[in-house]
Design a protein around this motif. Structure first.
Motif, PDB file in Angstrom:
ATOM      1  N   PHE A 294      26.546  47.480  10.164  1.00  0.00           N
ATOM      2  CA  PHE A 294      25.775  46.237  10.042  1.00  0.00           C
ATOM      3  C   PHE A 294      24.855  46.382   8.841  1.00  0.00           C
ATOM      4  O   PHE A 294      24.010  47.268   8.793  1.00  0.00           O
ATOM      5  CB  PHE A 294      24.943  45.965  11.303  1.00  0.00           C
ATOM      6  CG  PHE A 294      24.942  44.519  11.702  1.00  0.00           C
ATOM      7  CD1 PHE A 294      24.729  43.527  10.754  1.00  0.00           C
ATOM      8  CD2 PHE A 294      25.176  44.135  13.019  1.00  0.00           C
ATOM      9  CE1 PHE A 294      24.758  42.176  11.113  1.00  0.00           C
ATOM     10  CE2 PHE A 294      25.209  42.787  13.384  1.00  0.00           C
ATOM     11  CZ  PHE A 294      24.993  41.813  12.430  1.00  0.00           C
TER      12      PHE A 294
ATOM     13  N   ILE B 229      22.330  44.204  16.630  1.00  0.00           N
ATOM     14  CA  ILE B 229      22.359  44.979  15.382  1.00  0.00           C
ATOM     15  C   ILE B 229      22.425  46.475  15.696  1.00  0.00           C
ATOM     16  O   ILE B 229      23.245  47.208  15.142  1.00  0.00           O
ATOM     17  CB  ILE B 229      21.119  44.662  14.515  1.00  0.00           C
ATOM     18  CG1 ILE B 229      21.112  43.181  14.114  1.00  0.00           C
ATOM     19  CG2 ILE B 229      21.073  45.556  13.272  1.00  0.00           C
ATOM     20  CD1 ILE B 229      19.826  42.690  13.479  1.00  0.00           C
TER      21      ILE B 229
ATOM     22  N   VAL C 195      23.860  51.217  10.855  1.00  0.00           N
ATOM     23  CA  VAL C 195      23.045  50.081  10.395  1.00  0.00           C
ATOM     24  C   VAL C 195      22.401  50.459   9.063  1.00  0.00           C
ATOM     25  O   VAL C 195      21.791  51.522   8.944  1.00  0.00           O
ATOM     26  CB  VAL C 195      21.928  49.729  11.414  1.00  0.00           C
ATOM     27  CG1 VAL C 195      21.107  48.540  10.916  1.00  0.00           C
ATOM     28  CG2 VAL C 195      22.515  49.416  12.785  1.00  0.00           C
TER      29      VAL C 195
ATOM     30  N   HIS D 205      18.064  54.323  16.132  1.00  0.00           N
ATOM     31  CA  HIS D 205      19.507  54.321  15.910  1.00  0.00           C
ATOM     32  C   HIS D 205      19.983  55.683  15.408  1.00  0.00           C
ATOM     33  O   HIS D 205      19.294  56.326  14.610  1.00  0.00           O
ATOM     34  CB  HIS D 205      19.878  53.228  14.893  1.00  0.00           C
ATOM     35  CG  HIS D 205      21.319  52.867  14.920  1.00  0.00           C
ATOM     36  ND1 HIS D 205      22.284  53.619  14.296  1.00  0.00           N
ATOM     37  CD2 HIS D 205      21.966  51.855  15.528  1.00  0.00           C
ATOM     38  CE1 HIS D 205      23.472  53.078  14.519  1.00  0.00           C
ATOM     39  NE2 HIS D 205      23.301  52.002  15.262  1.00  0.00           N
TER      40      HIS D 205
END
Ligand code: GLP
Length: 264
Positions: A135, A194, A200, A233
């Motif tokens: 993303f 997300i 990401v 993340h």
């Protein structure tokens, strides 16, 4: 979280585009038949990255033939063919210049008869596609990612959001400076949508983003600055230019310059 601090916005774009192209090529080379699933943003920041991806495509270095995309957000009530709709933005600045099949492009429909059904269907479509591999995103001055304004739930999913006056004012530049022409609501993927991506990558350029970058890197994980979600993340990357890094502590700045020295 990785933080890459480049000197200029052009360097940010080149690094980000090469990273995306490599992920797509590695995916193809792995023999995986499932398409590579790419999440994409709008805004002025990613424009140079799109231009670089188009250049790489024209040079034969990357193909989007087996790529499926999901855009982050779209205004509610703006006709799809309005020059400032995110549909128009994406086709004008990226999709029409590369070999992506039309049916592989997914963008939320801000004119759907039932917006709740539209949002639920979008989450389902991402799941059917196998989840998002990478993303790409930008960040608002107040640290919002997609249209997840401050105090959006960190576990939010695709939904309708009201835009803050700050965001409406910031986006008025695309509507001839007239805030009354900027839609008041948007459909947006959630913070959790997300963060559910396997990777990401958020881009931030210019001094206007310095505070958001500082909070995103040094601030506490908090819904006040939804960019801080990136800290949780496993494969989060923030790619910034020098002006966007000016609010960081000198020690933080030096740490990331040192640890990423081979990658800049
Ligand atoms: C909008 C978009 C965001 C984007 C932000 C910053 O709010 N929904 O996805 O990150 O603008 O835009 P810019 O890159 O133009 O500063």
């Amino acid at each position: 979280m990785r933080l890459l601090i480049h000197n200029t916005p052009a360097e940010v774009a080149v690094w980000a585009a090469r990273h995306i192209a490599k992920r797509i090529s590695d995916h193809a080379a792995s023999g995986e038949v499932r398409p590579f699933v790419l999440g994409l943003p709008t805004g002025s920041t990613p424009l140079a990255t799109y231009a670089e991806l188009i250049r790489l495509h024209e040079a034969g270095k990357v193909s989007f033939a087996n790529v499926v995309t999901f855009n982050m957000d779209e205004y509610v009530g703006l006709p799809e063919d309005h020059p400032e709709s995110y549909h128009s933005f994406m086709w004008k600045n990226f999709f029409s210049h590369v070999d992506i099949p039309h049916e592989n492009v997914n963008i939320l429909n801000g004119n759907a008869p039932d917006l709740t059904v539209e949002c639920a269907g979008y989450e389902a479509a991402i799941e059917v596609a196998g989840g998002i591999d990478l993303f790409l995103g930008g960040v608002g001055n107040d640290g919002h990612i997609a249209f997840n304004e401050p105090f959006s739930s960190m576990s939010s999913r695709t939904r309708v959001k009201s835009l803050t006056e700050d965001t409406i004012a910031a986006n008025a530049r695309f509507f001839g400076g007239d805030t009354s022409l900027v839609p008041r609501t948007a459909l947006t993927v959630g913070v959790a949508t997300i963060l559910s991506a396997r990777e990401v990558m958020i881009l931030a350029t210019g001094a206007g983003k310095a505070r958001a970058v500082q909070q995103g890197v040094e601030g506490a994980y908090s819904h006040v600055w939804t960019i801080t979600g990136l800290q949780a993340h496993q494969r989060g990357i923030l790619v910034v230019d020098d002006p966007a890094a000016t609010e960081l502590r000198v020690s933080t700045y030096r740490y990331f310059k040192d640890i990423e020295r081979e990658n800049l």
